[in-house]
Design a protein around this motif. Structure first.
Motif, PDB file in Angstrom:
ATOM      1  N   ARG A 105      -7.099  27.873  19.752  1.00 26.98           N
ATOM      2  CA  ARG A 105      -7.530  27.221  18.490  1.00 26.98           C
ATOM      3  C   ARG A 105      -8.978  26.784  18.570  1.00 26.98           C
ATOM      4  NH1 ARG A 105      -3.683  22.420  17.357  1.00 26.98           N
ATOM      5  NH2 ARG A 105      -5.334  21.739  15.956  1.00 26.98           N
ATOM      6  N   TYR A 106      -9.338  26.194  19.706  1.00 26.80           N
ATOM      7  CA  TYR A 106     -10.706  25.680  19.864  1.00 26.80           C
ATOM      8  C   TYR A 106     -11.719  26.834  19.887  1.00 26.80           C
ATOM      9  CZ  TYR A 106     -14.625  23.069  21.869  1.00 26.80           C
ATOM     10  OH  TYR A 106     -15.860  22.505  22.099  1.00 26.80           O
ATOM     11  N   ALA A 107     -11.363  27.913  20.569  1.00 26.79           N
ATOM     12  CA  ALA A 107     -12.279  29.071  20.613  1.00 26.79           C
ATOM     13  C   ALA A 107     -12.499  29.630  19.203  1.00 26.79           C
ATOM     14  CB  ALA A 107     -11.718  30.152  21.542  1.00 26.79           C
ATOM     15  N   GLN A 108     -11.450  29.599  18.396  1.00 23.57           N
ATOM     16  CA  GLN A 108     -11.582  30.051  17.002  1.00 23.57           C
ATOM     17  C   GLN A 108     -12.527  29.128  16.239  1.00 23.57           C
ATOM     18  OE1 GLN A 108     -10.681  32.746  15.438  1.00 23.57           O
ATOM     19  NE2 GLN A 108     -11.395  32.014  13.426  1.00 23.57           N
ATOM     20  N   ARG A 109     -12.421  27.816  16.498  1.00 24.58           N
ATOM     21  CA  ARG A 109     -13.323  26.856  15.830  1.00 24.58           C
ATOM     22  C   ARG A 109     -14.772  27.131  16.228  1.00 24.58           C
ATOM     23  NH1 ARG A 109     -10.808  22.587  13.676  1.00 24.58           N
ATOM     24  NH2 ARG A 109     -12.263  23.123  12.051  1.00 24.58           N
ATOM     25  N   LEU A 110     -14.979  27.369  17.526  1.00 23.65           N
ATOM     26  CA  LEU A 110     -16.348  27.630  17.988  1.00 23.65           C
ATOM     27  C   LEU A 110     -16.926  28.841  17.251  1.00 23.65           C
ATOM     28  CD1 LEU A 110     -15.807  27.031  21.816  1.00 23.65           C
ATOM     29  CD2 LEU A 110     -17.281  25.671  20.328  1.00 23.65           C
ATOM     30  N   HIS A 111     -16.115  29.848  17.055  1.00 26.64           N
ATOM     31  CA  HIS A 111     -16.560  31.047  16.336  1.00 26.64           C
ATOM     32  C   HIS A 111     -16.914  30.687  14.892  1.00 26.64           C
ATOM     33  CE1 HIS A 111     -16.218  35.118  14.533  1.00 26.64           C
ATOM     34  NE2 HIS A 111     -16.668  35.502  15.703  1.00 26.64           N
ATOM     35  N   GLU A 112     -16.075  29.876  14.258  1.00 29.39           N
ATOM     36  CA  GLU A 112     -16.304  29.489  12.852  1.00 29.39           C
ATOM     37  C   GLU A 112     -17.555  28.625  12.697  1.00 29.39           C
ATOM     38  OE1 GLU A 112     -11.521  29.238  11.955  1.00 29.39           O
ATOM     39  OE2 GLU A 112     -12.724  27.421  11.837  1.00 29.39           O
ATOM     40  N   ARG A 129     -16.023  40.550  19.438  1.00 36.58           N
ATOM     41  CA  ARG A 129     -16.335  39.342  18.642  1.00 36.58           C
ATOM     42  C   ARG A 129     -17.585  38.683  19.179  1.00 36.58           C
ATOM     43  NH1 ARG A 129     -12.299  34.831  16.741  1.00 36.58           N
ATOM     44  NH2 ARG A 129     -12.796  35.389  14.606  1.00 36.58           N
ATOM     45  N   TRP A 130     -17.792  38.827  20.501  1.00 29.94           N
ATOM     46  CA  TRP A 130     -18.902  38.157  21.184  1.00 29.94           C
ATOM     47  C   TRP A 130     -19.632  39.172  22.053  1.00 29.94           C
ATOM     48  CZ3 TRP A 130     -19.616  32.909  20.283  1.00 29.94           C
ATOM     49  CH2 TRP A 130     -18.547  32.235  19.665  1.00 29.94           C
ATOM     50  N   GLN A 131     -20.947  39.057  22.108  1.00 32.60           N
ATOM     51  CA  GLN A 131     -21.716  39.881  23.051  1.00 32.60           C
ATOM     52  C   GLN A 131     -21.861  39.117  24.354  1.00 32.60           C
ATOM     53  OE1 GLN A 131     -25.497  40.910  21.324  1.00 32.60           O
ATOM     54  NE2 GLN A 131     -24.464  41.537  19.442  1.00 32.60           N
ATOM     55  N   TRP A 132     -21.503  39.792  25.415  1.00 32.52           N
ATOM     56  CA  TRP A 132     -21.571  39.202  26.753  1.00 32.52           C
ATOM     57  C   TRP A 132     -22.751  39.788  27.515  1.00 32.52           C
ATOM     58  CZ3 TRP A 132     -18.061  36.159  29.836  1.00 32.52           C
ATOM     59  CH2 TRP A 132     -16.986  35.605  29.107  1.00 32.52           C
ATOM     60  N   PRO A 133     -23.556  38.938  28.166  1.00 29.97           N
ATOM     61  CA  PRO A 133     -24.538  39.475  29.098  1.00 29.97           C
ATOM     62  C   PRO A 133     -23.819  39.964  30.357  1.00 29.97           C
ATOM     63  CG  PRO A 133     -24.546  37.080  29.209  1.00 29.97           C
ATOM     64  CD  PRO A 133     -23.546  37.462  28.148  1.00 29.97           C
ATOM     65  N   ARG A 134     -24.505  40.785  31.115  1.00 36.41           N
ATOM     66  CA  ARG A 134     -23.890  41.273  32.357  1.00 36.41           C
ATOM     67  C   ARG A 134     -23.913  40.191  33.437  1.00 36.41           C
ATOM     68  NH1 ARG A 134     -22.973  46.571  32.978  1.00 36.41           N
ATOM     69  NH2 ARG A 134     -23.764  47.951  31.346  1.00 36.41           N
ATOM     70  N   LEU A 185     -20.139  27.562  35.469  1.00 36.71           N
ATOM     71  CA  LEU A 185     -20.684  28.892  35.237  1.00 36.71           C
ATOM     72  C   LEU A 185     -21.418  28.861  33.900  1.00 36.71           C
ATOM     73  CD1 LEU A 185     -20.305  31.350  37.067  1.00 36.71           C
ATOM     74  CD2 LEU A 185     -18.328  31.989  35.672  1.00 36.71           C
ATOM     75  N   ALA A 186     -22.670  29.312  33.888  1.00 37.46           N
ATOM     76  CA  ALA A 186     -23.508  29.206  32.678  1.00 37.46           C
ATOM     77  C   ALA A 186     -23.485  30.535  31.923  1.00 37.46           C
ATOM     78  CB  ALA A 186     -24.937  28.842  33.081  1.00 37.46           C
ATOM     79  N   LEU A 187     -22.907  30.507  30.719  1.00 34.71           N
ATOM     80  CA  LEU A 187     -22.732  31.730  29.924  1.00 34.71           C
ATOM     81  C   LEU A 187     -23.400  31.558  28.566  1.00 34.71           C
ATOM     82  CD1 LEU A 187     -18.899  32.022  30.553  1.00 34.71           C
ATOM     83  CD2 LEU A 187     -20.635  33.483  31.576  1.00 34.71           C
ATOM     84  N   VAL A 188     -24.138  32.552  28.134  1.00 36.56           N
ATOM     85  CA  VAL A 188     -24.673  32.557  26.763  1.00 36.56           C
ATOM     86  C   VAL A 188     -24.042  33.735  26.040  1.00 36.56           C
ATOM     87  CG1 VAL A 188     -26.703  32.678  25.293  1.00 36.56           C
ATOM     88  CG2 VAL A 188     -26.843  31.504  27.496  1.00 36.56           C
ATOM     89  N   LEU A 189     -23.141  33.433  25.098  1.00 33.50           N
ATOM     90  CA  LEU A 189     -22.423  34.462  24.352  1.00 33.50           C
ATOM     91  C   LEU A 189     -22.941  34.489  22.913  1.00 33.50           C
ATOM     92  CD1 LEU A 189     -18.788  33.674  25.579  1.00 33.50           C
ATOM     93  CD2 LEU A 189     -20.575  35.031  26.689  1.00 33.50           C
ATOM     94  N   THR A 190     -23.204  35.671  22.424  1.00 32.26           N
ATOM     95  CA  THR A 190     -23.731  35.805  21.055  1.00 32.26           C
ATOM     96  C   THR A 190     -22.595  36.186  20.113  1.00 32.26           C
ATOM     97  OG1 THR A 190     -25.832  36.527  21.978  1.00 32.26           O
ATOM     98  CG2 THR A 190     -25.482  36.939  19.628  1.00 32.26           C
ATOM     99  N   ARG A 191     -22.458  35.386  19.066  1.00 27.53           N
ATOM    100  CA  ARG A 191     -21.406  35.638  18.067  1.00 27.53           C
ATOM    101  C   ARG A 191     -21.784  36.869  17.255  1.00 27.53           C
ATOM    102  NH1 ARG A 191     -19.811  35.221  12.831  1.00 27.53           N
ATOM    103  NH2 ARG A 191     -18.212  33.689  12.199  1.00 27.53           N
ATOM    104  N   GLY A 192     -20.850  37.772  17.095  1.00 27.44           N
ATOM    105  CA  GLY A 192     -21.110  38.936  16.266  1.00 27.44           C
ATOM    106  C   GLY A 192     -21.089  38.581  14.790  1.00 27.44           C
ATOM    107  N   THR A 193     -21.583  39.485  13.953  1.00 31.79           N
ATOM    108  CA  THR A 193     -21.448  39.283  12.510  1.00 31.79           C
ATOM    109  C   THR A 193     -20.008  39.620  12.136  1.00 31.79           C
ATOM    110  OG1 THR A 193     -22.278  41.512  12.271  1.00 31.79           O
ATOM    111  CG2 THR A 193     -23.848  39.754  11.920  1.00 31.79           C
ATOM    112  N   ASP A 194     -19.486  39.029  11.069  1.00 35.19           N
ATOM    113  CA  ASP A 194     -18.061  39.225  10.722  1.00 35.19           C
ATOM    114  C   ASP A 194     -17.795  40.642  10.260  1.00 35.19           C
ATOM    115  OD1 ASP A 194     -17.162  36.632  11.317  1.00 35.19           O
ATOM    116  OD2 ASP A 194     -18.173  35.932   9.495  1.00 35.19           O
TER     117      ASP A 194
END
Ligand code: SAM
Length: 213
Positions: A124-131, A176-181, A204-213
């Protein structure tokens, strides 16, 4: 609500038992500012802000910061730090599983709030982060690595709840998300005295980019 309650967190602030608190902004926040992940003028959401050292650092950098926490004690401390620094941010007392913002954000700075929630709430929380993020917005996530011995027997123990990279990948799937390597930066976590044998755990430090819907 499964896992820790609002009262649990408020008691920690009232009693000053804040083992996760560095007493200063995370070095990874500074690294992300230097790398341009976090920039002046961005609308940045800080969920589960705690005392808010990062809220202050982001506001000082020139971001428009919105900080949310379920514990009034956290927000009172954050307001005090902001006042001392002569800075401002929007502070909101809310349960992030219920909160409905009236805007979307360019960045979410997620420092150990996900790992503070019971895993039953993660989807649920991951869905909120996306929204909450605008398309192409970025989630800057510090994922606590604190596997406990009970996990060998299937026990779900926390907080903090260990954020296995495979679980994180399932919550924020590629597509849904772009992941760096990998490999990803590892940041020393503050000492966790309530977890014998787990002092020296990491984030662990992650920068994930939200895709367009
Ligand atoms: C481990 S602390 C991290 C605080 C801060 N981000 C830091 O790194 O210093 C987790 C924070 O999340 C807050 N929190 C936990 N569950 C929450 C919820 N459902 N909604 C909003 N805040 C929550 C707690 O009150 C606490 O301040």
């Amino acid at each position: 609500m499964a896992g820790p309650t609002a009262e649990f967190w408020q008691q920690h602030f009232e009693q000053g038992r804040l083992p996760w608190d560095r007493g200063a902004a995370s070095p990874q926040l500074k690294a992300w500012i230097e790398e341009g992940v976090l920039r002046p003028g961005q609308r940045v959401l800080v969920p589960g802000c705690g005392r808010g050292w990062e809220v202050v650092a982001l506001a000082a950098m020139g971001a428009q910061v919105t900080a949310v926490d379920i514990a009034p004690g956290a927000l009172a401390a954050c307001a005090g730090l902001l006042k001392d620094a002569g800075l401002s941010a929007t502070l909101i007392e809310a349960d992030l599983l219920q909160w409905q913002p009236g805007e979307r954000f360019d960045r979410v700075y997620e420092q150990t709030c996900l790992c503070a929630l019971h895993p039953d709430l993660w989807v649920r929380y991951a869905q909120r982060l996306h929204e909450w993020l605008a398309p192409d917005g970025q989630l800057a996530l510090l994922a606590v690595q604190a596997l406990r011995p009970g996990a060998q027997e299937g026990r779900v123990e926390g907080p903090p709840y260990h954020l296995d990279i495979n679980a994180v990948r399932a919550l924020f799937p590629a597509g849904r998300w772009q992941w760096p390597r990998p490999p990803y930066a590892r940041v020393q976590a503050p000492q966790l005295p309530q977890l014998p044998g787990h002092a020296g755990s990491a984030e662990l430090a992650l920068v994930l980019t939200r895709g367009t819907d």
